[in-house]
Motif scaffolding. Sequence first.
Motif, mmCIF file in Angstrom:
data_model
loop_
_atom_site.group_PDB
_atom_site.id
_atom_site.type_symbol
_atom_site.label_atom_id
_atom_site.label_comp_id
_atom_site.label_asym_id
_atom_site.label_seq_id
_atom_site.Cartn_x
_atom_site.Cartn_y
_atom_site.Cartn_z
ATOM 1 N N ALA A 137 -68.783 -13.614 -57.234
ATOM 2 C CA ALA A 137 -69.108 -15.012 -56.849
ATOM 3 C C ALA A 137 -70.424 -15.155 -55.990
ATOM 4 O O ALA A 137 -70.451 -14.367 -55.014
ATOM 5 N N GLY A 149 -66.722 -22.466 -56.926
ATOM 6 C CA GLY A 149 -65.948 -21.682 -56.287
ATOM 7 C C GLY A 149 -64.588 -21.254 -57.553
ATOM 8 O O GLY A 149 -63.931 -20.639 -57.124
ATOM 9 N N THR A 154 -65.593 -11.797 -54.065
ATOM 10 C CA THR A 154 -66.272 -11.515 -53.060
ATOM 11 C C THR A 154 -66.782 -9.952 -53.180
ATOM 12 O O THR A 154 -66.310 -9.185 -53.939
#
Length: 390
Positions: A137, A149, A154
């Motif tokens: 992301a 999103g 991450t």
Amino acid sequence: MGCVGVGADARPVTADRVSPHLELDLSAVRHAYRTMRNALPGIELCYAVKANPHPDVLALLAADGASFDLASVGELDLCLLAGACPERLSWGNPVKKVTDVRAARAAGVTRFTTDAPADVDLLAREAPGATVGVRLAVGDDGSATPFAGKFGATEDEAVALLEQARTGGLDAAGIGFHVGSQQRDPEAWVRAIDAAARVAARLGEHQPRELNLGGGFPTLHAGGATPDIDTCAAAIRDALAAHAAWWRPRPFAEPGRVLVADAGVLRAEVVLVAERAGRRWVYLDVGRYQGLAETEGEMIVYRLRTPGRGGETGPVVLAGPTCDGDDVLYRHAEVRLPLDLAPGDVVEFLGAGAYTSSYASVGFNGLPPLPTTVIEIPEEGGIDHHTRQH
Ligand SMILES: Cc1ncc(COP(=O)(O)O)c(C=O)c1O
């Protein structure tokens, strides 16, 4: 005898008079592909089929050496039909059904993008040994159509996903991202490459050997300068060079919009002009549901042309033909059209070759999907026309 309807016979029969229609110039697609290939030498280009899946576009790109980014079994079938070999197909959609993975494997596809533990499990089960890349992301500020999103892991999650893939019997080869479509800030790729490098650094001896630069390369629309492909490419090259002393992944990209947008002109017709509450409303025979989906939230504001009408202009609200209240293209964007515009006049949307025909509904309000007229301007001049509906 039954009732005889006018049906398709009511529509003009000459290809270039069908309204609305998308006119797509194949020579412009070829030019855009070669321009990008020259700007990013040595970087595999996987055309994102969703941008415009017309068979002639796929065949042209396959013949010119492109690879393809797939989102579904339908796109897989189209690419195989167009002559692409399975080694050049990469499944970029992180949201997959079991049946998608099975169909892809059966066809010989071995590259997948993932971004969630359950999807890694699915790939490990259904496609053991496949090459997987994890999608990070990353910031998509500067994108006209941000993912907000919906996708991506991450950095911590990406490290864990690549380890999960490796220990699960997959080839955990890649890290990548998508900076958001119609991305106007070349620094978005720099920041995303830096994020991918941070993940690579944490993986030590299991460093990813592939880097997916995604799509997002912008094209010219109304209201705002856009960097050209050379500017984006320079930013990407510099960012890769900054890490090259310790990490030299094989980069590839998934361009969609930039390869087909400028090849397309969407030709529509004025149906009605009316004054409402002090504003001039122009209703066209094309709208949100016949291919102009990217006007939602006025994300993409197309450049317009009105052949044959060059007089004084004034502001308009531009609306589509259906009975739906959402079917208004532009209320807020400053759109000006000639004051003498009248029903039957042509309005052209420029830069409309991407994300139009593939978005058209199958028949909302009884209106057919947007047909495509393919043209190709040969070296010696003259234009070849043919029309196919997809
Ligand atoms: C996974 C993936 N790759 C590539 C693309 C193509 O992006 P663009 O048309 O902005 O180049 C998209 C677009 O949504 C995508 O979802």
